[in-house]
Design a protein around this motif. Sequence first.
Motif, PDB file in Angstrom:
ATOM      1  N   GLY B  30       0.799  -1.220   0.000  1.00 22.75           N
ATOM      2  CA  GLY B  30       0.000   0.000   0.000  1.00 22.75           C
ATOM      3  C   GLY B  30       0.831   1.269   0.000  1.00 22.75           C
ATOM      4  O   GLY B  30       0.465   2.258  -0.628  1.00 22.75           O
ATOM      5  N   GLU B  31       1.950   1.229   0.692  1.00 27.68           N
ATOM      6  CA  GLU B  31       2.813   2.407   0.733  1.00 27.68           C
ATOM      7  C   GLU B  31       3.395   2.704  -0.643  1.00 27.68           C
ATOM      8  O   GLU B  31       3.473   3.864  -1.048  1.00 27.68           O
ATOM      9  CB  GLU B  31       3.968   2.167   1.722  1.00 27.68           C
ATOM     10  N   LEU B  33       2.037   1.831  -3.404  1.00 25.70           N
ATOM     11  CA  LEU B  33       0.885   2.258  -4.202  1.00 25.70           C
ATOM     12  C   LEU B  33       0.606   3.741  -4.022  1.00 25.70           C
ATOM     13  O   LEU B  33       0.366   4.465  -4.984  1.00 25.70           O
ATOM     14  CB  LEU B  33      -0.344   1.430  -3.807  1.00 25.70           C
ATOM     15  N   SER B  34       0.680   4.190  -2.780  1.00 24.68           N
ATOM     16  CA  SER B  34       0.346   5.589  -2.504  1.00 24.68           C
ATOM     17  C   SER B  34       1.329   6.559  -3.149  1.00 24.68           C
ATOM     18  O   SER B  34       0.985   7.700  -3.442  1.00 24.68           O
ATOM     19  CB  SER B  34       0.292   5.823  -0.996  1.00 24.68           C
ATOM     20  N   LYS B  35       2.553   6.116  -3.367  1.00 29.39           N
ATOM     21  CA  LYS B  35       3.554   6.993  -3.985  1.00 29.39           C
ATOM     22  C   LYS B  35       3.658   6.759  -5.493  1.00 29.39           C
ATOM     23  O   LYS B  35       4.450   7.412  -6.170  1.00 29.39           O
ATOM     24  CB  LYS B  35       4.935   6.710  -3.352  1.00 29.39           C
ATOM     25  N   LYS B  40      -3.619   0.031  -9.128  1.00 29.75           N
ATOM     26  CA  LYS B  40      -3.310  -1.052  -8.221  1.00 29.75           C
ATOM     27  C   LYS B  40      -2.849  -2.350  -8.896  1.00 29.75           C
ATOM     28  O   LYS B  40      -1.764  -2.839  -8.583  1.00 29.75           O
ATOM     29  CB  LYS B  40      -4.515  -1.338  -7.318  1.00 29.75           C
TER      30      LYS B  40
END
Lengths: 260, 260
Positions: B30-31, B33-35, B40
């Motif tokens: 997820g980390e 993904l966020s950057k 996804k």
Amino acid sequence: MSRDTEDGTVGKALAVLDQVAAFGHPVRFGEILSKSAYPKPTLYRFVQTLTNQGMLSYDPDRQTYAPGVRLVRLAHAAWAQSTLAPVARPYLDALSADVGETVHLAQLDNAQVLYLDKRNAVQPVQMYSQAGKVGPAYCTGVGKVMLAFTPEPQLDRIIAQQSFHAFTPETLTTPDALMEELDNIVARGYGFDREEHEPGIICIAVPILTEKGRPLGGLSVTSTTARQSLDKLEKLAPMLQQTARDIAYDAAHWHIKDED
Amino acid sequence: MSRDTEDGTVGKALAVLDQVAAFGHPVRFGEILSKSAYPKPTLYRFVQTLTNQGMLSYDPDRQTYAPGVRLVRLAHAAWAQSTLAPVARPYLDALSADVGETVHLAQLDNAQVLYLDKRNAVQPVQMYSQAGKVGPAYCTGVGKVMLAFTPEPQLDRIIAQQSFHAFTPETLTTPDALMEELDNIVARGYGFDREEHEPGIICIAVPILTEKGRPLGGLSVTSTTARQSLDKLEKLAPMLQQTARDIAYDAAHWHIKDED
DNA sequence: AAACTTAGTTTCACATGTTGGAACTAAAAT
DNA sequence: ATTTTAGTTCCAACATGTGAAACTAAGTTT
């Protein structure tokens, strides 16, 4: 879980990168081509891509390719973030000071032993020349202790990839002989290299295990038959095992960040 | 010649690898993904592929990804085959012994300074923790001397990528100020870091140039304002320049193979 | 305990990127 | 001047990567 089968374009490109690295010296396009299964234009595009990406560097004067500096940068991150290497560093220092012999920290990379760190009694640390080096798993102390604690499904895959080349008269050259040795190692909790890789070089090695018994890596003390005997090295076993436990504990509970 | 534009799937995958490395610590999916700019499933596939390839390692207990050990192996090859690093090693040893201050060997990687090797007077060599580290080009001694000898078309691209962040009051924060400094460096043949990156840290640096004047890398001696002055460091210039010439000569004429 | 939220994984029709035979150019070798 | 070898470009056929949507697993709230 981990595939040796190349997945996709990325896998193929990285295989080419390995090829180039395997030469051990800068190579011309033709040399790569001769060792590669790919047709000329396909290989050419891979090499181009890798070069553009900084994974290969190109020397225009000599017209040669070599692994690129971007790898050095990435490896720094890999080393600094690896579960083992940064945590084990102070322990290696202490061990080295204590025993006055060469100390290695290693990990399994695919089916090979990859040396992560080293302490040498004689000369000051020269890490880059050693860390990153690979060796066979079936005939080194660290290799065998890690294999000994690797569960069946993976172990079979790894053993199938060993060359079983007889480096010395002592080298174990069959899967059966190796399996028997691995059983002994599990029973004992530590293993030896009895001049199996290089004549005159012996070592004692212990595994670094997770709480669940999975091998994280291996720790070894290496010497020569001229200076030490296996019996004398065996006396180090309890201390090495304790160090391995300490490292495993730290690895499970710490997590270090990249700093100056 | 070298593109920052991602070419193909390989480029994208390697960009993801850089992302993960940039975190500086193991990260969850997820980390990343966020950057990341990718959707996804796309990112997920990249991460899978890189993990299968050993370029990322996955810790199942913590569910985190970190740069993989395969990079360490590849970087060893990159370092050992780099034109500069192996050749320069003995010179760094000698320099370090002579001057008793920190000595750096660096190279340009894209628009950054990449440290290839280091000698520290205080403690024994700890290469992996330093080699592979990157720093800004516009405010370090080695960075500026390499830029000074970089020809126009490339230089512009590199300067455009500098952040010009003011690390200290002395940092040069505009392209114009930097260009003027580069001119001085060319005229003089060597450069300084006047506490531009870290307060209290000064250095003298010389470029390592090919016969054609292309910068291969840079060499620097670093100290603190407490121990040295720029004037005293400047006295080292002739010796550093000679060392740089010797390294360049060796680099052009030798080619070392990967050995023990 | 049921309802909700969040993190991670799988599916699949679509299109984009990859493939490699063939043809081309540059530079050595004859 | 001619041949050989090494390196590079083209492009039609096709394999691969793409990402919205749907799904599962795990953790959180009511």
